[in-house]
Design a protein around this motif. Structure first.
Motif, short mmCIF file in Angstrom:
data_model
loop_
_atom_site.label_atom_id
_atom_site.label_comp_id
_atom_site.label_asym_id
_atom_site.label_seq_id
_atom_site.Cartn_x
_atom_site.Cartn_y
_atom_site.Cartn_z
N ALA A 125 0.84 -1.20 0.00
CA ALA A 125 0.00 0.00 0.00
C ALA A 125 0.87 1.25 0.00
O ALA A 125 0.62 2.22 -0.73
CB ALA A 125 -0.91 -0.01 1.23
N TYR A 126 1.93 1.23 0.80
CA TYR A 126 2.86 2.36 0.88
C TYR A 126 3.58 2.56 -0.45
O TYR A 126 3.85 3.70 -0.87
CB TYR A 126 3.87 2.09 2.00
CG TYR A 126 4.75 3.27 2.33
CD1 TYR A 126 4.22 4.45 2.85
CD2 TYR A 126 6.13 3.20 2.13
CE1 TYR A 126 5.03 5.53 3.15
CE2 TYR A 126 6.96 4.27 2.43
CZ TYR A 126 6.40 5.44 2.93
OH TYR A 126 7.21 6.51 3.24
N ASP A 127 3.86 1.47 -1.13
CA ASP A 127 4.49 1.51 -2.45
C ASP A 127 3.58 2.26 -3.43
O ASP A 127 4.03 3.11 -4.21
CB ASP A 127 4.73 0.07 -2.93
CG ASP A 127 5.62 0.02 -4.16
OD1 ASP A 127 6.63 0.73 -4.20
OD2 ASP A 127 5.30 -0.74 -5.08
N PHE A 128 2.27 1.95 -3.38
CA PHE A 128 1.29 2.62 -4.25
C PHE A 128 1.28 4.12 -3.93
O PHE A 128 1.29 4.96 -4.83
CB PHE A 128 -0.09 1.99 -4.01
CG PHE A 128 -1.13 2.31 -5.06
CD1 PHE A 128 -0.86 3.14 -6.15
CD2 PHE A 128 -2.41 1.76 -4.98
CE1 PHE A 128 -1.83 3.42 -7.12
CE2 PHE A 128 -3.37 2.02 -5.94
CZ PHE A 128 -3.08 2.86 -7.00
N LEU B 138 4.46 5.75 -5.34
CA LEU B 138 4.39 5.89 -6.80
C LEU B 138 3.40 6.98 -7.20
O LEU B 138 3.60 7.69 -8.18
CB LEU B 138 3.99 4.54 -7.43
CG LEU B 138 5.05 3.44 -7.39
CD1 LEU B 138 4.45 2.11 -7.82
CD2 LEU B 138 6.23 3.80 -8.28
N HIS B 139 2.31 7.11 -6.42
CA HIS B 139 1.32 8.15 -6.71
C HIS B 139 1.91 9.54 -6.47
O HIS B 139 1.77 10.44 -7.31
CB HIS B 139 0.08 7.93 -5.84
CG HIS B 139 -0.94 9.01 -5.99
ND1 HIS B 139 -1.63 9.23 -7.16
CD2 HIS B 139 -1.35 9.98 -5.13
CE1 HIS B 139 -2.44 10.26 -7.01
NE2 HIS B 139 -2.28 10.74 -5.79
N GLN B 140 2.60 9.69 -5.34
CA GLN B 140 3.12 11.01 -4.99
C GLN B 140 4.31 11.41 -5.87
O GLN B 140 4.44 12.58 -6.23
CB GLN B 140 3.54 11.01 -3.51
CG GLN B 140 2.34 10.97 -2.57
CD GLN B 140 2.76 10.88 -1.11
OE1 GLN B 140 3.80 10.30 -0.77
NE2 GLN B 140 1.94 11.45 -0.22
N THR C 130 -6.21 7.23 -0.94
CA THR C 130 -7.37 8.13 -0.89
C THR C 130 -7.43 8.88 0.44
O THR C 130 -7.76 10.06 0.48
CB THR C 130 -8.69 7.36 -1.13
OG1 THR C 130 -8.73 6.22 -0.27
CG2 THR C 130 -8.81 6.91 -2.57
N LYS C 131 -7.06 8.20 1.54
CA LYS C 131 -7.07 8.85 2.87
C LYS C 131 -6.00 9.93 2.96
O LYS C 131 -6.23 10.99 3.54
CB LYS C 131 -6.83 7.81 3.96
CG LYS C 131 -8.09 7.07 4.41
CD LYS C 131 -7.74 6.09 5.52
CE LYS C 131 -8.96 5.23 5.86
NZ LYS C 131 -8.61 4.15 6.80
N MET C 132 -4.83 9.66 2.44
CA MET C 132 -3.70 10.59 2.62
C MET C 132 -3.64 11.70 1.59
O MET C 132 -3.04 12.74 1.82
CB MET C 132 -2.38 9.81 2.63
CG MET C 132 -2.24 8.94 3.87
SD MET C 132 -0.58 8.31 4.17
CE MET C 132 0.30 9.76 4.72
N THR C 133 -4.26 11.49 0.42
CA THR C 133 -4.17 12.52 -0.63
C THR C 133 -5.53 13.04 -1.09
O THR C 133 -5.61 14.10 -1.70
CB THR C 133 -3.43 11.97 -1.88
OG1 THR C 133 -4.26 10.97 -2.50
CG2 THR C 133 -2.10 11.35 -1.50
#
Length: 298
Positions: free
Chosen positions: A47-50, A53-55, A80-83
Protein backbone atom coordinates in the motif's frame (compact mmCIF):
# COMPACT_ATOMS: atom_id res chain seq x y z
CA UNK A 1 14.07 6.79 11.47
CA UNK A 2 12.64 5.68 8.06
CA UNK A 3 10.71 2.91 9.89
CA UNK A 4 9.34 5.41 12.45
CA UNK A 5 8.39 7.77 9.62
CA UNK A 6 6.56 4.92 7.88
CA UNK A 7 4.71 3.95 11.09
CA UNK A 8 3.82 7.54 11.89
CA UNK A 9 2.59 8.25 8.36
CA UNK A 10 1.13 5.23 6.55
CA UNK A 11 0.98 3.12 9.73
CA UNK A 12 -1.33 5.65 11.40
CA UNK A 13 -3.79 5.54 8.48
CA UNK A 14 -4.01 1.76 7.98
CA UNK A 15 -6.69 0.13 10.16
CA UNK A 16 -5.92 -3.15 11.93
CA UNK A 17 -9.50 -4.39 11.58
CA UNK A 18 -9.36 -4.03 7.81
CA UNK A 19 -5.97 -5.76 7.50
CA UNK A 20 -7.06 -8.61 9.78
CA UNK A 21 -10.37 -9.11 8.00
CA UNK A 22 -8.77 -9.87 4.62
CA UNK A 23 -9.58 -13.42 3.51
CA UNK A 24 -5.91 -14.27 2.88
CA UNK A 25 -4.96 -13.05 6.36
CA UNK A 26 -7.76 -15.07 8.00
CA UNK A 27 -6.68 -18.23 6.17
CA UNK A 28 -3.03 -17.82 7.25
CA UNK A 29 -3.97 -17.07 10.87
CA UNK A 30 -6.06 -20.25 11.05
CA UNK A 31 -3.36 -22.42 9.44
CA UNK A 32 -0.97 -24.60 11.45
CA UNK A 33 2.05 -22.44 10.51
CA UNK A 34 0.32 -19.22 11.52
CA UNK A 35 1.45 -15.88 10.10
CA UNK A 36 4.72 -14.02 10.60
CA UNK A 37 4.93 -10.27 11.16
CA UNK A 38 6.69 -9.94 7.80
CA UNK A 39 3.73 -11.61 6.02
CA UNK A 40 1.22 -9.48 7.93
CA UNK A 41 3.00 -6.25 7.02
CA UNK A 42 3.24 -7.16 3.31
CA UNK A 43 -0.11 -5.49 2.38
CA UNK A 44 0.93 -2.37 4.34
CA UNK A 45 4.23 -2.15 2.45
CA UNK A 46 2.51 -2.70 -0.92
CA UNK A 47 0.00 0.00 0.00
CA UNK A 48 2.86 2.36 0.88
CA UNK A 49 4.49 1.51 -2.45
CA UNK A 50 1.29 2.62 -4.25
CA UNK A 51 1.31 5.86 -2.22
CA UNK A 52 4.96 6.52 -3.08
CA UNK A 53 4.39 5.89 -6.80
CA UNK A 54 1.32 8.15 -6.71
CA UNK A 55 3.12 11.01 -4.99
CA UNK A 56 6.37 10.76 -6.97
CA UNK A 57 5.15 9.65 -10.40
CA UNK A 58 1.41 10.42 -10.50
CA UNK A 59 0.52 6.71 -10.61
CA UNK A 60 -3.25 6.22 -10.18
CA UNK A 61 -3.76 2.61 -11.28
CA UNK A 62 -2.41 -0.61 -9.78
CA UNK A 63 -2.74 -3.77 -11.83
CA UNK A 64 -2.48 -7.27 -10.34
CA UNK A 65 -3.82 -10.80 -10.29
CA UNK A 66 -7.04 -11.76 -8.48
CA UNK A 67 -4.97 -12.88 -5.48
CA UNK A 68 -3.70 -9.28 -5.04
CA UNK A 69 -7.18 -7.84 -4.40
CA UNK A 70 -6.60 -7.32 -0.65
CA UNK A 71 -3.19 -5.67 -1.15
CA UNK A 72 -4.56 -3.38 -3.88
CA UNK A 73 -7.52 -2.44 -1.65
CA UNK A 74 -5.10 -1.50 1.16
CA UNK A 75 -3.27 0.76 -1.28
CA UNK A 76 -6.50 2.30 -2.54
CA UNK A 77 -7.61 3.11 1.02
CA UNK A 78 -4.22 4.53 2.03
CA UNK A 79 -3.81 6.78 -1.03
CA UNK A 80 -7.37 8.13 -0.89
CA UNK A 81 -7.07 8.85 2.87
CA UNK A 82 -3.70 10.59 2.62
CA UNK A 83 -4.17 12.52 -0.63
CA UNK A 84 -7.92 12.68 -1.27
CA UNK A 85 -7.28 11.60 -4.88
CA UNK A 86 -9.30 8.90 -6.61
CA UNK A 87 -7.06 5.95 -7.49
CA UNK A 88 -7.98 2.62 -9.03
CA UNK A 89 -7.15 -1.07 -8.88
CA UNK A 90 -7.57 -3.55 -11.69
CA UNK A 91 -7.38 -7.30 -11.13
CA UNK A 92 -6.99 -9.90 -13.86
CA UNK A 93 -7.70 -13.66 -13.83
CA UNK A 94 -4.78 -15.74 -12.58
CA UNK A 95 -3.13 -18.01 -15.12
CA UNK A 96 -2.68 -21.42 -13.57
CA UNK A 97 -0.85 -24.59 -14.57
CA UNK A 98 -2.69 -27.76 -15.60
CA UNK A 99 -2.58 -28.83 -11.93
CA UNK A 100 -4.24 -25.58 -10.85
CA UNK A 101 -1.09 -24.03 -9.36
CA UNK A 102 -0.42 -20.34 -9.84
CA UNK A 103 2.23 -19.52 -12.44
CA UNK A 104 4.86 -17.14 -11.18
CA UNK A 105 8.32 -16.43 -9.81
CA UNK A 106 7.55 -17.84 -6.35
CA UNK A 107 6.19 -21.11 -7.75
CA UNK A 108 9.28 -21.35 -9.97
CA UNK A 109 7.25 -21.93 -13.15
CA UNK A 110 7.06 -18.40 -14.53
CA UNK A 111 6.93 -17.81 -18.28
CA UNK A 112 9.09 -14.77 -19.05
CA UNK A 113 8.96 -12.25 -21.89
CA UNK A 114 12.77 -11.90 -21.72
CA UNK A 115 14.39 -14.21 -24.27
CA UNK A 116 17.31 -14.92 -21.90
CA UNK A 117 14.88 -16.44 -19.38
CA UNK A 118 12.30 -18.03 -21.72
CA UNK A 119 13.34 -18.63 -25.33
CA UNK A 120 10.82 -18.17 -28.19
CA UNK A 121 10.76 -21.99 -28.49
CA UNK A 122 9.94 -22.45 -24.79
CA UNK A 123 7.24 -19.76 -24.97
CA UNK A 124 5.74 -21.40 -28.06
CA UNK A 125 5.81 -24.85 -26.44
CA UNK A 126 4.17 -23.55 -23.24
CA UNK A 127 1.13 -22.33 -25.17
CA UNK A 128 0.96 -25.18 -27.68
CA UNK A 129 0.65 -27.65 -24.76
CA UNK A 130 -2.41 -26.00 -23.22
CA UNK A 131 -5.47 -28.16 -22.61
CA UNK A 132 -8.73 -27.81 -24.53
CA UNK A 133 -10.57 -26.46 -21.48
CA UNK A 134 -8.43 -23.28 -21.30
CA UNK A 135 -7.30 -22.63 -24.87
CA UNK A 136 -10.37 -20.58 -25.87
CA UNK A 137 -9.99 -18.38 -22.75
CA UNK A 138 -6.29 -17.88 -23.53
CA UNK A 139 -7.03 -16.92 -27.14
CA UNK A 140 -9.30 -14.17 -25.77
CA UNK A 141 -6.83 -13.07 -23.07
CA UNK A 142 -3.52 -13.15 -24.94
CA UNK A 143 -4.29 -12.39 -28.58
CA UNK A 144 -5.98 -9.62 -30.53
CA UNK A 145 -7.97 -12.04 -32.71
CA UNK A 146 -11.61 -10.99 -33.25
CA UNK A 147 -14.11 -12.99 -31.16
CA UNK A 148 -15.80 -14.27 -34.35
CA UNK A 149 -12.49 -15.71 -35.55
CA UNK A 150 -11.87 -17.39 -32.18
CA UNK A 151 -15.36 -18.91 -32.33
CA UNK A 152 -14.59 -20.24 -35.82
CA UNK A 153 -11.24 -21.70 -34.66
CA UNK A 154 -13.03 -23.54 -31.84
CA UNK A 155 -15.73 -24.84 -34.22
CA UNK A 156 -13.03 -26.28 -36.50
CA UNK A 157 -11.31 -27.77 -33.46
CA UNK A 158 -14.50 -29.63 -32.48
CA UNK A 159 -14.42 -31.31 -35.92
CA UNK A 160 -10.66 -31.99 -36.01
CA UNK A 161 -9.35 -32.08 -32.40
CA UNK A 162 -6.31 -34.14 -33.40
CA UNK A 163 -4.85 -31.14 -35.29
CA UNK A 164 -4.56 -28.99 -32.12
CA UNK A 165 -5.53 -25.98 -34.24
CA UNK A 166 -6.39 -23.52 -31.41
CA UNK A 167 -3.21 -24.37 -29.47
CA UNK A 168 -0.99 -23.85 -32.52
CA UNK A 169 -2.69 -20.56 -33.37
CA UNK A 170 -2.44 -19.36 -29.76
CA UNK A 171 1.27 -20.28 -29.56
CA UNK A 172 2.00 -18.58 -32.90
CA UNK A 173 0.13 -15.37 -32.02
CA UNK A 174 1.72 -14.97 -28.58
CA UNK A 175 5.25 -15.79 -29.78
CA UNK A 176 4.92 -13.34 -32.69
CA UNK A 177 3.57 -10.66 -30.34
CA UNK A 178 6.46 -11.08 -27.86
CA UNK A 179 9.40 -11.93 -30.14
CA UNK A 180 8.30 -10.77 -33.59
CA UNK A 181 8.13 -12.82 -36.79
CA UNK A 182 11.78 -13.88 -36.49
CA UNK A 183 11.10 -15.19 -32.97
CA UNK A 184 8.19 -17.26 -34.28
CA UNK A 185 10.35 -18.65 -37.10
CA UNK A 186 13.01 -19.51 -34.50
CA UNK A 187 10.43 -21.36 -32.38
CA UNK A 188 9.25 -23.33 -35.41
CA UNK A 189 12.83 -24.24 -36.42
CA UNK A 190 13.57 -25.49 -32.92
CA UNK A 191 10.30 -27.46 -32.83
CA UNK A 192 11.11 -29.18 -36.14
CA UNK A 193 14.66 -29.95 -35.03
CA UNK A 194 13.70 -31.38 -31.64
CA UNK A 195 10.39 -33.12 -32.25
CA UNK A 196 10.56 -34.00 -35.93
CA UNK A 197 14.32 -34.71 -36.16
CA UNK A 198 14.55 -32.32 -39.10
CA UNK A 199 18.15 -32.13 -40.36
CA UNK A 200 17.19 -29.11 -42.49
CA UNK A 201 15.97 -27.23 -39.40
CA UNK A 202 19.12 -28.16 -37.46
CA UNK A 203 21.33 -26.88 -40.29
CA UNK A 204 19.55 -23.52 -40.25
CA UNK A 205 19.85 -23.02 -36.49
CA UNK A 206 22.10 -20.33 -35.04
CA UNK A 207 24.43 -20.90 -32.08
CA UNK A 208 21.97 -18.96 -29.91
CA UNK A 209 19.08 -21.21 -30.93
CA UNK A 210 21.11 -24.36 -30.25
CA UNK A 211 21.99 -23.10 -26.79
CA UNK A 212 18.36 -22.16 -26.10
CA UNK A 213 17.00 -25.46 -27.37
CA UNK A 214 19.43 -27.62 -25.45
CA UNK A 215 19.98 -25.55 -22.30
CA UNK A 216 21.05 -28.63 -20.32
CA UNK A 217 23.23 -30.01 -23.12
CA UNK A 218 26.96 -30.37 -22.73
CA UNK A 219 28.94 -28.79 -25.54
CA UNK A 220 32.35 -29.60 -26.95
CA UNK A 221 34.62 -28.14 -29.62
CA UNK A 222 36.45 -30.85 -31.57
CA UNK A 223 38.86 -31.09 -34.50
CA UNK A 224 37.83 -33.53 -37.24
CA UNK A 225 40.65 -36.00 -37.75
CA UNK A 226 40.90 -38.31 -40.79
CA UNK A 227 39.05 -41.58 -40.22
CA UNK A 228 37.36 -40.37 -37.05
CA UNK A 229 34.56 -42.76 -36.04
CA UNK A 230 31.29 -42.54 -34.12
CA UNK A 231 33.03 -44.25 -31.21
CA UNK A 232 35.85 -41.64 -31.28
CA UNK A 233 33.26 -38.83 -31.27
CA UNK A 234 31.35 -40.27 -28.30
CA UNK A 235 34.56 -40.80 -26.32
CA UNK A 236 35.97 -37.32 -27.05
CA UNK A 237 32.65 -35.76 -26.01
CA UNK A 238 32.64 -37.85 -22.78
CA UNK A 239 29.20 -39.04 -23.80
CA UNK A 240 29.68 -42.76 -23.12
CA UNK A 241 31.48 -44.77 -20.40
CA UNK A 242 34.97 -46.08 -21.00
CA UNK A 243 35.48 -49.68 -22.13
CA UNK A 244 33.04 -52.30 -23.42
CA UNK A 245 29.93 -50.78 -21.82
CA UNK A 246 30.40 -47.58 -23.87
CA UNK A 247 30.87 -49.63 -27.04
CA UNK A 248 27.66 -51.57 -26.26
CA UNK A 249 25.77 -48.31 -25.70
CA UNK A 250 26.21 -47.64 -29.42
CA UNK A 251 25.59 -51.20 -30.69
CA UNK A 252 22.42 -51.42 -28.55
CA UNK A 253 20.97 -48.39 -30.37
CA UNK A 254 21.40 -45.83 -27.61
CA UNK A 255 23.22 -43.23 -29.72
CA UNK A 256 21.93 -40.96 -32.47
CA UNK A 257 23.60 -38.18 -34.46
CA UNK A 258 21.46 -35.40 -35.93
CA UNK A 259 18.33 -37.44 -35.20
CA UNK A 260 19.53 -40.63 -36.92
CA UNK A 261 20.39 -43.71 -34.85
CA UNK A 262 23.92 -45.04 -35.35
CA UNK A 263 24.57 -48.64 -34.28
CA UNK A 264 28.03 -49.29 -35.76
CA UNK A 265 30.72 -47.71 -33.52
CA UNK A 266 33.28 -47.97 -36.34
CA UNK A 267 31.25 -45.84 -38.77
CA UNK A 268 33.48 -43.07 -40.10
CA UNK A 269 32.05 -39.56 -39.71
CA UNK A 270 30.89 -38.05 -43.01
CA UNK A 271 30.47 -34.33 -43.73
CA UNK A 272 26.89 -33.54 -44.63
CA UNK A 273 25.56 -36.57 -42.77
CA UNK A 274 27.10 -36.71 -39.31
CA UNK A 275 28.40 -33.15 -39.52
CA UNK A 276 25.93 -30.53 -40.70
CA UNK A 277 26.58 -27.62 -43.06
CA UNK A 278 26.72 -25.21 -40.11
CA UNK A 279 29.65 -27.17 -38.63
CA UNK A 280 27.61 -28.75 -35.85
CA UNK A 281 26.68 -32.28 -34.79
CA UNK A 282 23.86 -32.99 -32.36
CA UNK A 283 24.72 -36.11 -30.44
CA UNK A 284 22.10 -37.83 -28.30
CA UNK A 285 22.87 -40.65 -25.88
CA UNK A 286 19.87 -42.34 -24.29
CA UNK A 287 16.58 -40.42 -24.31
CA UNK A 288 17.56 -37.09 -22.83
CA UNK A 289 21.35 -36.63 -22.84
CA UNK A 290 22.29 -34.17 -25.59
CA UNK A 291 25.75 -33.01 -26.64
CA UNK A 292 26.32 -30.12 -29.04
CA UNK A 293 29.54 -30.70 -30.99
CA UNK A 294 31.06 -27.69 -32.75
CA UNK A 295 33.67 -28.71 -35.31
CA UNK A 296 36.69 -26.45 -35.70
CA UNK A 297 38.54 -25.66 -38.96
CA UNK A 298 36.39 -27.79 -41.24
Amino acid sequence: EPLLRFLGGAGGRLRMGTLLSRQSCQARLRSAEGMSLAEFLYPALQAYDFLHLHQRHGCRIQLGGHDQMGNIMSGYELVTKMTGTDVFGITVPLITSTTGDKLGKTAGNAVWLNRDKTSPFELYQFFVRQQDNVVEKYLKLFTFLPLEEIAHIMEMHAKEPEKWGPQKRLAAEVTKLVHGREGLESAKRCTKALYYSSVEALEEMSDQELQELFRQAASAELMLEPGMTVLDLCRKADAIPEGPSGYRKITDGGVSINGNRVTNPETVLILGQHILKNGVSLLRVGKKNYYIIKWLQL
